[in-house]
Design a protein around this motif. Structure first.
Motif, PDB file in Angstrom:
ATOM      1  N   LEU A   1       0.833  -1.197   0.000  1.00 33.12           N
ATOM      2  CA  LEU A   1       0.000   0.000   0.000  1.00 33.12           C
ATOM      3  C   LEU A   1       0.869   1.249   0.000  1.00 33.12           C
ATOM      4  N   THR A   2       0.366   2.296  -0.652  1.00 31.46           N
ATOM      5  CA  THR A   2       0.847   3.647  -0.379  1.00 31.46           C
ATOM      6  C   THR A   2      -0.296   4.392   0.281  1.00 31.46           C
ATOM      7  N   VAL A  14      -5.908   5.253   1.550  1.00 28.19           N
ATOM      8  CA  VAL A  14      -5.068   4.388   0.729  1.00 28.19           C
ATOM      9  C   VAL A  14      -5.023   4.972  -0.672  1.00 28.19           C
ATOM     10  N   CYS A  15      -3.803   5.189  -1.161  1.00 25.26           N
ATOM     11  CA  CYS A  15      -3.626   5.756  -2.513  1.00 25.26           C
ATOM     12  C   CYS A  15      -3.547   4.658  -3.563  1.00 25.26           C
ATOM     13  N   THR A  16      -2.698   3.667  -3.321  1.00 27.09           N
ATOM     14  CA  THR A  16      -2.574   2.537  -4.246  1.00 27.09           C
ATOM     15  C   THR A  16      -2.513   1.240  -3.453  1.00 27.09           C
ATOM     16  N   LYS A  17      -2.942   0.168  -4.078  1.00 32.75           N
ATOM     17  CA  LYS A  17      -2.917  -1.162  -3.461  1.00 32.75           C
ATOM     18  C   LYS A  17      -2.567  -2.166  -4.554  1.00 32.75           C
ATOM     19  N   GLU A  18      -1.543  -2.976  -4.308  1.00 34.18           N
ATOM     20  CA  GLU A  18      -1.160  -3.977  -5.311  1.00 34.18           C
ATOM     21  C   GLU A  18      -0.682  -5.253  -4.638  1.00 34.18           C
ATOM     22  N   GLN A  19      -0.893  -6.358  -5.315  1.00 34.88           N
ATOM     23  CA  GLN A  19      -0.379  -7.647  -4.884  1.00 34.88           C
ATOM     24  C   GLN A  19       0.945  -7.902  -5.598  1.00 34.88           C
TER      25      GLN A  19
END
Length: 444
Positions: free
Chosen positions: A300-301, A398-403
């Protein structure tokens, strides 16, 4: 509350030393008298010559200064018996450092005062210290600043010498990198270990009992709470000392069989006993374990706006300032539609220990669990409800979320591993050669 994640791998000596000196500010306030009666008596002999290394003197005061630096970083009392236990290995360490610096100078690889000052400034910045504060703190706890400066100067110069010696071999060939990646893919599913090390060599079999006693003392301090990077920085003779002892993710095939047999049985968080390996003793700490090629993570950012209270919150009797701060947070939570909006609202409101941007974080490692659950429930671009604490109120987004598979072996990691192995082998070889050629006179 989220704070910036620490850098795991250091790119420069300053990053290492920032880790190694994390306790100086605390140690400066500890009740460790730098001028006890015993210390005063020892001071009368501080100029006594302990060793002469190719014509250069190592004095008793040099040894006491370095031993005090380690002891104070470790949070242990600077008592005479502690200095006595540290003295043999510190003496050896200083002799090796003197040999390294002499070789750096012989090869005309000067390290300027400006370079040392730059590393000190970065140290202070990383530890949230104002300019000049580190020097003042060292003097306050009875350590001459040159003890730290000399250590930094030697580390910079030795790293420069190793890079020069490696020459074209400092950049692994593409074929070597691709071979590393193919081997990594073939190992998928096999166990990997995140390990830190301290390597203490035995140059003379006659001194092995003395070295073993010192290794056992270091282990005792580590298990009593001394930070592993502190001990690695001060005493490890492996090149990984420049990263606080960090070996990174390894397989059992990457280390000596004696070490592999130990880490396979260790639980995460454990520190080994002394392990006899070719050339000396090794201490290892197992930080994590995983399956090779498989470490799925949610990254997360985040942006966070913090509105502090001017006094501790009494939930049954909030002050007007506290009501105003909560109102600000509620309006932000209801109206913010982007991380830019949260960042703009936070300007002038967040304290230095609650940064607007805490950097990339791994969701699985966030604590406490309720905060982790709240972040997991947020979709990017949606603000949280105000989070109330006794000291203030905060809104997060939360700005970005990635796996991402963090265990995926990249070309950059393959290059780093190849280079690390070459540098470590070269460093040990050069150090042995310097000792073999040196004229070292020990004095009682």
């Amino acid at each position: 509350m989220l704070r910036p994640a620490p850098r795991v791998r250091a790119a420069a000596p300053a990053a290492l030393l920032a880790t190694a000196l994390w306790g100086i500010a605390v140690a400066a306030q500890a009740q460790i008298p730098p001028h006890s009666q015993a210390a005063g008596q020892a001071a009368t002999q501080s100029n006594r010559i302990v060793a002469v290394v190719n014509g250069e003197v190592v004095s008793r005061s040099d040894i006491i200064g370095r031993a005090r630096l380690f002891a104070l970083n470790a949070g242990i009392a600077v008592a005479p018996e502690v200095l006595d236990r540290l003295t043999p290995q510190v003496t050896r360490l200083l002799i090796d450092e003197r040999l390294r610096l002499q070789e750096v100078q012989r090869r005309r690889l000067p390290v300027t005062d400006a370079e040392v000052a730059e590393q000190i400034a970065e140290l202070e910045q990383r530890n949230n210290l104002p300019n000049g504060a580190l020097r003042a703190q060292l003097q306050q706890i009875g350590i001459q600043p040159r003890v730290l400066y000399d250590q930094i100067r030697t580390q910079i110069g030795w790293g420069r010498l190793l890079r020069q010696q490696l020459g074209p071999n400092a950049v692994p060939a593409d074929a070597e990198v691709q071979d590393q990646i193919r081997n990594a893919k073939a190992r998928a599913g096999q166990p990997e270990f995140l390990v830190s090390e301290i390597f203490i060599p035995i140059d003379d079999p006659r001194t092995e009992p003395e070295t073993r006693r010192f290794v056992d003392e270091v282990i005792r301090q580590l298990r009593a709470g001394t930070a592993f990077p502190v001990a690695a920085t001060q005493f490890s003779q492996a090149q990984t000392a420049l990263q606080g002892g960090d070996l990174g993710w390894i397989r059992k095939e990457d280390v000596d069989p004696e070490v592999a047999a130990v880490i396979e049985r260790m639980p995460p968080g454990a520190i080994s006993n002394a392990i006899k390996v070719p050339g000396g003793y090794q201490i290892v700490a197992l930080r994590q374990r995983r399956e090779s090629g498989r470490d799925l993570a949610t990254l997360l950012t985040v942006r966070q706006a913090y509105f502090p209270f001017s006094s501790a919150l009494d939930p049954n009797n909030p002050t007007q300032q506290q009501r105003d701060q909560v109102d600000k947070a509620q309006r932000l939570a209801a109206g913010a539609r982007s991380c830019d909006a949260v960042e703009q609202a936070a300007r002038g409101g967040s304290g230095a220990d609650r940064p607007v941007d805490p950097g990339q974080i791994r969701l699985e490692t966030v604590t406490p669990p309720p905060l982790r659950a709240m972040l997991a429930s947020l979709t990017p671009g949606k603000a949280s409800q105000p989070i109330l604490t006794p000291e203030g109120v905060m809104v997060m987004m939360v700005c970005t979320k990635e796996q991402r598979n963090l265990a995926e072996f990249t070309p950059e990691q393959a290059q780093q591993q190849l280079l690390r192995d070459r540098v470590e082998l070269l460093s040990r070889q050069l150090q042995r050669d310097l000792r073999r050629r040196a004229q070292i006179e020990m004095r009682n």
